[in-house]
Write a protein that holds these residues in place. Structure first.
Motif, PDB file in Angstrom:
ATOM      1  N   LYS A  71       0.979  -1.073   0.248  1.00 42.27           N
ATOM      2  CA  LYS A  71      -0.249   0.326  -0.365  1.00 42.27           C
ATOM      3  C   LYS A  71       0.756   1.373   0.035  1.00 42.27           C
ATOM      4  O   LYS A  71       0.448   2.131  -0.866  1.00 42.27           O
ATOM      5  N   TYR A  72       1.765   1.396   0.407  1.00 40.09           N
ATOM      6  CA  TYR A  72       2.696   2.783   0.655  1.00 40.09           C
ATOM      7  C   TYR A  72       3.589   2.706  -0.609  1.00 40.09           C
ATOM      8  O   TYR A  72       3.487   3.999  -1.298  1.00 40.09           O
ATOM      9  N   LEU A  73       3.756   1.719  -1.128  1.00 37.90           N
ATOM     10  CA  LEU A  73       3.936   1.933  -2.356  1.00 37.90           C
ATOM     11  C   LEU A  73       3.164   2.096  -3.232  1.00 37.90           C
ATOM     12  O   LEU A  73       3.790   2.884  -4.605  1.00 37.90           O
ATOM     13  N   ARG A  74       2.575   2.203  -3.480  1.00 43.22           N
ATOM     14  CA  ARG A  74       1.288   2.467  -3.984  1.00 43.22           C
ATOM     15  C   ARG A  74       0.391   4.258  -4.019  1.00 43.22           C
ATOM     16  O   ARG A  74       0.753   4.490  -5.240  1.00 43.22           O
ATOM     17  N   THR A  75       0.590   4.251  -3.062  1.00 45.50           N
ATOM     18  CA  THR A  75       0.305   5.628  -2.180  1.00 45.50           C
ATOM     19  C   THR A  75       1.176   7.052  -1.647  1.00 45.50           C
ATOM     20  O   THR A  75       1.494   8.083  -1.516  1.00 45.50           O
ATOM     21  N   ASN A  76       2.459   6.276  -1.055  1.00 42.88           N
ATOM     22  CA  ASN A  76       3.586   7.403  -0.808  1.00 42.88           C
ATOM     23  C   ASN A  76       3.206   7.563   0.335  1.00 42.88           C
ATOM     24  O   ASN A  76       3.330   8.901   0.840  1.00 42.88           O
ATOM     25  N   ASP A  77       1.938   7.257   1.033  1.00 42.95           N
ATOM     26  CA  ASP A  77       1.768   7.724   2.233  1.00 42.95           C
ATOM     27  C   ASP A  77       2.122   7.179   3.828  1.00 42.95           C
ATOM     28  O   ASP A  77       2.711   5.917   3.969  1.00 42.95           O
ATOM     29  N   ILE A  78       3.105   7.833   4.373  1.00 44.14           N
ATOM     30  CA  ILE A  78       4.559   7.135   5.218  1.00 44.14           C
ATOM     31  C   ILE A  78       3.206   6.704   6.220  1.00 44.14           C
ATOM     32  O   ILE A  78       3.734   5.934   6.990  1.00 44.14           O
TER      33      ILE A  78
END
Lengths: 221, 224
Positions: free
Chosen positions: B62-69
């Motif tokens: 999910k992080y790689l998709r959204t870049n949300d820390i």
């Protein structure tokens, strides 16, 4: 894409040929590692038991491969990487590096095999299976090590990081390869090793697929 | 995540696991005897670890998709809780092995695979700490997390099945399913898995919230 990959592989070959010291260095590394092993175990020709031969051989190939592949993202500095970023897709870059490193690891493995056979004796009964196993092992080593060297290069790429990141990932491949190679040394029938060959191939496929999917994210950062 | 019903459920399940797991009647199997109770405290650790690693990988993707820390906070803390469970699983397993197999370490394929898995995730922690930039740490950590998980799955599910293991249920050893794990054990075993996993998630979510509070405080300090 195929064309792009073949051009990138040619580029790797040309670069390697221009800086021959790196290639010669790693080849000498294999030969001296085998020779040190030979002197340390104090084995006269054919005097060493086959499980020990097998274990020593794979350990040496593992360390040489780590050293050989570690440089795949180091030797090219930032500016040139930015240039590749603009002209090639990340998928073809990772595939070309994996294919090239498979070849390199295979050359190292064959050289190691040759030197081992000369000074420590050659206990392998089934050459065909042993060579097939070397090819599969080289594929697995190169797929996981290329990806890990990409990760380590982003993290200031020190040698410790490369080793601790790659060893646990590579162990399943190493264990399968050692088992198949033991079967080849004992000259067992191919049907005995068939399921192991298939699992080694499957592990390679998983690792290569993971590298293929994840590399674009790494490349972008 | 701030609701309290699942925390009450965790406490209830774990109390039940402790009391029933230690006091209830268990089937007598050769070699295992009373140590079969380790099922509720050792085996459940692995289930909890795997489930939390799956959650961690999910948030890494999910992080790689959204870049949300925020997704990275979840990924690292769930991995941390999973590592805690893994270490506990190895320690409880070694104690159990001392009394049933006679040695703390017997080179059993599952033991080795578990140790390699732990090495993999320690390497993950070191990799993260070697990076200083928050976004880069999150991104490269997520990449290695997914990559390591892809290598970890064949390690624990495929390789131990190719060779004989000393573990109950493998290689002719008396196991739970072989003698038909009686429903009494199952009545504790399944709730125990849920209970331990929920406890791990509780630890992880508390730490995630601490991380977020710290980040907000830091931002405030920089901006003031």
């Amino acid at each position: 894409m195929l064309k792009e990959i073949s051009i990138l592989i040619q580029k790797e070959l040309t670069l390697e040929w221009r800086q021959k010291y790196a290639l010669n260095g790693i080849l000498l590394y294999v030969v001296s590692a085998v020779f040190i092993t030979y002197l340390s175990v104090g084995a006269k020709q054919g005097n060493i038991s086959s499980p020990t031969w097998n274990a020593l051989y794979w350990i040496i190939i593992l360390f040489s491969a780590v050293n050989a592949v570690a440089k795949s993202f180091v030797q090219e500095h930032q500016g040139r990487q930015l240039y590749y970023y603009m002209i090639a897709s990340p998928e073809s870059i990772i595939l070309s590096k994996i294919i090239y490193n498979t070849g390199l690891t295979l050359v190292l493995a064959l050289l190691g095999y040759g030197v081992f056979s000369i000074i420590l004796g050659n206990p392998v009964l089934d050459q065909g299976l042993f060579l097939l196993n070397l090819i599969l092992g080289a594929m697995g080593f190169s797929a996981s090590l290329t990806m890990v060297s990409g990760i380590a290069s982003k993290a200031g790429n020190n040698a410790t990081l490369m080793a601790i990141l790659s060893f646990p990932v590579i162990i399943p491949i190493l264990l399968m390869a050692i088992r198949i190679s033991k079967n080849a040394m004992d000259g067992l029938d191919w049907s005995v090793s068939a399921d192991k060959i298939i699992s080694l191939f499957a592990i390679n496929a998983i690792v290569a697929a993971a590298a293929y999917i994840l590399f674009p994210y790494l490349w972008r950062s | 995540m701030r609701q309290s019903w699942w925390k009450i459920l965790t406490i209830a399940l774990l109390l039940y696991t402790l009391i029933a797991g230690l006091l209830m009647d268990v089937p007598r199997l050769p070699i295992l005897n009373e140590t079969i109770r380790a099922l509720h405290f050792h085996v459940t650790m692995w289930f909890g670890m795997i489930l939390m690693l799956v959650v961690s990988v999910f948030y890494s993707i999910k992080y790689l998709r959204t870049n949300d820390i925020k997704n990275d906070d979840m990924a690292i803390e769930f991995a941390g809780a999973a590592i805690l469970f893994g270490v506990l699983g190895i320690v409880t397993g070694m104690l159990w092995a001392k009394f049933t197999w006679g040695d703390y370490w017997s080179g059993d394929p599952k033991q080795n695979a578990a140790a390699i898995g732990i090495l993999m995730y320690f390497a993950y922690l070191i990799l993260r700490n070697s990076l200083t930039d928050t976004q880069q740490r999150a991104r490269i950590g997520a990449i290695y997390n997914i990559f390591a998980f892809a290598a970890f799955i064949p390690l624990i599910f495929v390789l131990p099945r190719l060779t004989d293991s000393l573990h109950p249920g493998n290689g002719g050893n008396p196991g739970f399913n072989a003698y038909d794990l009686d429903s009494k054990l199952r009545m504790v075993f399944y709730p125990a898995i849920i209970g331990w996993t929920l406890l791990g998630s509780w630890i992880a979510t508390v730490r995630v919230r601490m991380r977020r509070v710290e980040r907000i405080l830091e931002d405030r300090m920089i901006n003031s």
